[in-house]
Write an enzyme that holds these catalytic residues in place. Structure first.
Site, PDB file in Angstrom:
ATOM      1  N   GLU A 267       0.821  -1.218   0.000  1.00  0.00           N
ATOM      2  CA  GLU A 267       0.000   0.000   0.000  1.00  0.00           C
ATOM      3  C   GLU A 267       0.846   1.256   0.000  1.00  0.00           C
ATOM      4  O   GLU A 267       0.483   2.263  -0.575  1.00  0.00           O
ATOM      5  CB  GLU A 267      -0.937   0.017   1.211  1.00  0.00           C
ATOM      6  CG  GLU A 267      -1.685   1.329   1.340  1.00  0.00           C
ATOM      7  CD  GLU A 267      -2.993   1.220   2.086  1.00  0.00           C
ATOM      8  OE1 GLU A 267      -3.473   2.255   2.539  1.00  0.00           O
ATOM      9  OE2 GLU A 267      -3.539   0.117   2.197  1.00  0.00           O
ATOM     10  N   LYS A 268       1.999   1.192   0.677  1.00  0.00           N
ATOM     11  CA  LYS A 268       2.849   2.379   0.788  1.00  0.00           C
ATOM     12  C   LYS A 268       4.306   1.944   0.879  1.00  0.00           C
ATOM     13  O   LYS A 268       4.605   0.766   1.139  1.00  0.00           O
ATOM     14  CB  LYS A 268       2.437   3.235   1.981  1.00  0.00           C
ATOM     15  CG  LYS A 268       2.381   2.497   3.293  1.00  0.00           C
ATOM     16  CD  LYS A 268       1.980   3.408   4.435  1.00  0.00           C
ATOM     17  CE  LYS A 268       0.522   3.748   4.445  1.00  0.00           C
ATOM     18  NZ  LYS A 268      -0.326   2.627   4.899  1.00  0.00           N
TER      19      LYS A 268
ATOM     20  N   ASP B 195      -3.172  -2.562   2.822  1.00  0.00           N
ATOM     21  CA  ASP B 195      -3.523  -2.632   4.238  1.00  0.00           C
ATOM     22  C   ASP B 195      -4.766  -3.504   4.423  1.00  0.00           C
ATOM     23  O   ASP B 195      -5.611  -3.596   3.528  1.00  0.00           O
ATOM     24  CB  ASP B 195      -3.792  -1.232   4.788  1.00  0.00           C
ATOM     25  CG  ASP B 195      -2.507  -0.478   5.114  1.00  0.00           C
ATOM     26  OD1 ASP B 195      -1.423  -1.079   4.999  1.00  0.00           O
ATOM     27  OD2 ASP B 195      -2.582   0.714   5.479  1.00  0.00           O
TER      28      ASP B 195
ATOM     29  N   ASP C 171      -7.821  -3.538   5.263  1.00  0.00           N
ATOM     30  CA  ASP C 171      -9.146  -2.937   5.436  1.00  0.00           C
ATOM     31  C   ASP C 171      -9.747  -2.723   4.054  1.00  0.00           C
ATOM     32  O   ASP C 171      -9.112  -3.014   3.037  1.00  0.00           O
ATOM     33  CB  ASP C 171      -9.081  -1.624   6.237  1.00  0.00           C
ATOM     34  CG  ASP C 171      -8.206  -0.555   5.586  1.00  0.00           C
ATOM     35  OD1 ASP C 171      -7.874  -0.689   4.389  1.00  0.00           O
ATOM     36  OD2 ASP C 171      -7.857   0.420   6.265  1.00  0.00           O
TER      37      ASP C 171
ATOM     38  N   TYR D  49      -0.873  -2.924  13.245  1.00  0.00           N
ATOM     39  CA  TYR D  49      -1.647  -2.056  12.346  1.00  0.00           C
ATOM     40  C   TYR D  49      -2.644  -1.196  13.131  1.00  0.00           C
ATOM     41  O   TYR D  49      -3.502  -1.723  13.846  1.00  0.00           O
ATOM     42  CB  TYR D  49      -2.386  -2.929  11.328  1.00  0.00           C
ATOM     43  CG  TYR D  49      -3.244  -2.161  10.351  1.00  0.00           C
ATOM     44  CD1 TYR D  49      -2.667  -1.337   9.397  1.00  0.00           C
ATOM     45  CD2 TYR D  49      -4.633  -2.260  10.396  1.00  0.00           C
ATOM     46  CE1 TYR D  49      -3.455  -0.629   8.498  1.00  0.00           C
ATOM     47  CE2 TYR D  49      -5.428  -1.567   9.506  1.00  0.00           C
ATOM     48  CZ  TYR D  49      -4.826  -0.750   8.561  1.00  0.00           C
ATOM     49  OH  TYR D  49      -5.611  -0.045   7.676  1.00  0.00           O
TER      50      TYR D  49
ATOM     51  N   ARG E 248      -5.074   1.167  12.204  1.00  0.00           N
ATOM     52  CA  ARG E 248      -6.388   1.614  11.731  1.00  0.00           C
ATOM     53  C   ARG E 248      -7.449   0.529  11.913  1.00  0.00           C
ATOM     54  O   ARG E 248      -8.403   0.437  11.154  1.00  0.00           O
ATOM     55  CB  ARG E 248      -6.306   2.025  10.256  1.00  0.00           C
ATOM     56  CG  ARG E 248      -5.376   3.200  10.008  1.00  0.00           C
ATOM     57  CD  ARG E 248      -5.232   3.476   8.518  1.00  0.00           C
ATOM     58  NE  ARG E 248      -4.228   4.483   8.245  1.00  0.00           N
ATOM     59  CZ  ARG E 248      -4.471   5.787   8.173  1.00  0.00           C
ATOM     60  NH1 ARG E 248      -5.684   6.237   8.357  1.00  0.00           N
ATOM     61  NH2 ARG E 248      -3.496   6.644   7.924  1.00  0.00           N
TER      62      ARG E 248
END
Length: 647
Positions: free
Chosen positions: A7-8, A103, A105, A328, A330
């Site tokens: 993701e990043k 991620d 989600d 993680y 979030r």
């Protein structure tokens, strides 16, 4: 060649760290020793196209264009990250296999899925994509995730849910924001009046609370306490419980509004005998509070340290990505996988070194104790936020990072402590024909409460009517009422929202939902926005000049108040967006339909738009924060939205 798409960049580097070396670092990717490649997104590389991408005429904001409803949806590359999209497009053409490492989600699922599709990867190759779920950036955890790859097709419903959210937010935000801005301009207002399906109900919560406080008129009411003495000389206070005959002098909440009535009770009971009608004792056991999800952590940090939701989220991201000290952040889950239980020794050992002040708490923990937090049935894509097994010198952390890490670590340690045990006691007494109650709570065993012993740390508000102890009495025992005490009180207005209470309201939105059926549904699955977006939504409202701070209080500005006054109730109350969240959750669980969800919104939009009142904006002046600008606030790192398109 296997292409891993994170993701990043931070997640990409964590992946590469456990994959074959030597590494060759390129522009936007890392080539591994075996020829495989790790690359990454930078949050969302794509965004919903602006209205003029569908029709150049839509570049002008005109009432006759509305509602704008695309028939074939378009995505466009975000300008700042277009070069990284080009890197991924080239690598996707070369790849023989793809591993999705967004991620864990729904947004993390969508942002990699949409890149794979946008770059033209054929359906047969998309079907073979595998999913890697990483919630801890430390090497051992990343290796475990790579050993447990799943078919990416298993997560299609999560991606569809995020896509529905994205398109619905666009439809609602673009049309309602353009309509309100056009209406505002017709009344002389020159700013952008943005509307979103989450931000506007949040603003509505604050506006309505402010109105309640402004309109509040305090009323006097009265309570009576009886001071009684036992035959052995022990004393106890009991509160008068008005009978049905007193109802004409009470308000809707049962408070006595007549001083004369209260004074008469005091005259009647003073010097009179009292008798115990009922004596009750109940032993209570309370399990440790579950480990944190993001909202629970943000609420506690706001109460304890006065931190905003965004400050907590930013700090958590640093602890997760830079320091690798927490999992993680979030997460919306407060449970842990059962496979994590054997790691307790390593985790607690690490947290005691990072946070030495918790070493005594660790000494009192029983690491063999398996509480209710470990429950595979309640863990889906991600689990609760806990410390990792990584250790470092805690002095290298900032003060805020230490505060947040301490909260997370202490909450985790609490899982290895026994229940808090206490006795709830109640005496029901009769004095001169009147009924009185005395209540007390007496601790039997502190259990996990020992970790929360300091008065300035997180504690639930105590009931002011609870006494420290009550004399040992039985039914039929007699006492003497020495005197009565009249308490003059005033009704209190509701309190202004703070970061903690506004986050709590967003998390437990069922309290504010008016539809009884929806309230019932949402008691277990409520929430306005998501763990990942709530902080960004609150900051967005500040950035657009709709909210302001006065100390820790959050209040609506004049622009915010007038915007809510001009909108139909359905746009500014939580009911509609709560229905959305319930529908999106159903889509993610294969229990709802994307088509039905979007069709319902498209059908409802014209009616909502017809109910906007342009006259409500008359005389309103734009604040500097509310003037037109291209970019809106960011709900999460790299996931920004343009004005009028956000939640």
């Amino acid at each position: 060649m296997i292409l891993y798409i994170a993701e990043k960049p931070s997640l990409g580097r964590a992946l590469a760290e456990v994959l074959p070396k030597p590494h060759h670092k390129g522009e936007g990717f890392i080539r591994l020793g075996n020829g495989d490649v790790v690359s990454w997104c930078i949050g969302h590389l794509l965004e919903q196209a602006q209205p003029d991408a569908y029709d150049p005429a839509f570049k002008q904001w005109r009432r006759e264009h509305l509602p704008i409803i695309p028939r074939e949806w378009k995505l466009e590359a975000k300008a700042k990250t277009r070069s990284q999209l080009a890197v991924l497009k080239r690598l996707l053409k070369e790849a023989d296999a793809i591993v999705h490492a967004g991620d864990p989600d729904r947004e993390g699922q969508l942002l990699v899925d949409e890149v794979i599709r946008f770059c033209g990867v054929p359906a047969t190759r998309r079907e073979a994509v595998r999913r890697c779920l990483i919630s801890d950036l430390n090497p051992a955890a990343v290796r475990r995730a790579l050993e447990s790859l799943r078919p990416n097709r298993d997560f299609v419903p999560l991606s569809v849910s995020a896509l529905a959210r994205s398109r619905a937010d666009w439809l609602y935000g673009i049309n309602m924001s353009r309509l309100c801005t056009i209406a505002g301009r017709s009344q002389g207002y020159q700013g952008v009046l943005s509307v979103g399906r989450v931000q506007t109900p949040v603003l509505g919560l604050v506006v309505r609370r402010d109105r309640e406080i402004d309109a509040f008129e305090p009323r006097a009411y009265y309570e009576v306490l009886a001071l009684l003495q036992t035959e052995g000389g022990e004393r106890v206070k009991a509160k008068w419980q008005p009978s049905e005959a007193c109802q004409p002098w009470q308000d809707e909440e049962g408070r006595v509004l007549s001083r004369a009535l209260a004074e008469n009770v005091i005259r009647r009971i003073t010097g009179q005998p009292g008798r115990v009608l009922r004596a009750e004792r109940q032993r209570q056991r309370q399990a440790p509070p579950l480990p944190y999800n993001l909202s629970a952590l943000q609420i506690d940090a706001a109460r304890r340290f006065g931190l905003s939701a965004q400050q907590v989220l930013d700090t958590c991201q640093a602890l997760y990505e830079r320091h690798k000290l927490i999992t993680y952040p979030r997460s919306d889950c407060r449970y842990l996988p059962e496979e994590h239980f054997p790691q307790a020794g390593a985790v607690t050992g690490a947290l005691a070194r990072v946070c030495p002040e918790l070493a005594p708490a660790l000494a009192g923990a029983d690491l063999a104790r398996r509480g209710k937090a470990w429950d595979d049935k309640k863990v889906e894509a991600h689990h609760a936020i806990i410390p990792t097994a990584r250790t470092m010198d805690g002095d290298r952390l900032s003060a805020t990072e230490r505060h947040i890490y301490h909260l997370i670590a202490r909450q985790y340690l609490a899982q290895f402590y026994p229940h808090w045990q206490y006795d709830d006691r109640q005496l029901e007494l009769e004095i001169a024909g009147g009924r009185f109650l005395a209540r007390a709570r007496q601790q039997v065993a502190p259990g996990w409460k020992a970790l929360f012993a300091k008065p300035d740390q997180r504690e639930p508000e105590e009931d002011p009517e609870l006494q420290a102890a009550l004399p040992e009495l039985r039914e039929g025992d007699e006492l003497l009422c020495l005197e009565g005490e009249l308490l003059d009180k005033l009704t209190q207005p509701p309190r202004y929202f703070t970061d903690a209470t506004l986050l709590s309201a967003m998390t437990h939105i069922a309290r504010y939902v008016t539809d009884p059926g929806l309230k019932k549904i949402l008691r277990e699955t409520d929430g306005l926005g998501t763990e990942a977006t709530r902080a960004g939504i609150i900051e967005l409202l500040f950035g657009r000049g709709f909210l302001c701070r006065e100390g820790r209080q959050i209040r609506a500005t004049e622009a915010g108040r007038q915007l809510i006054a001009s909108l139909p109730e359905a746009a500014s109350t939580p009911d509609m967006t709560a229905r959305w969240e319930a529908a999106l959750d159903a889509i993610s669980r294969k229990e709802g339909s994307y088509q039905a969800f979007m069709a319902e919104l498209e059908a409802a939009l014209p009616t909502l738009m017809s109910q906007v009142s342009p006259a409500g904006f008359r005389g309103l002046k734009a604040t500097p924060a509310a003037r037109p600008r291209r970019a809106g606030g960011r709900g999460r790192s790299g996931r920004g939205r343009r004005a009028g398109k956000g939640s």
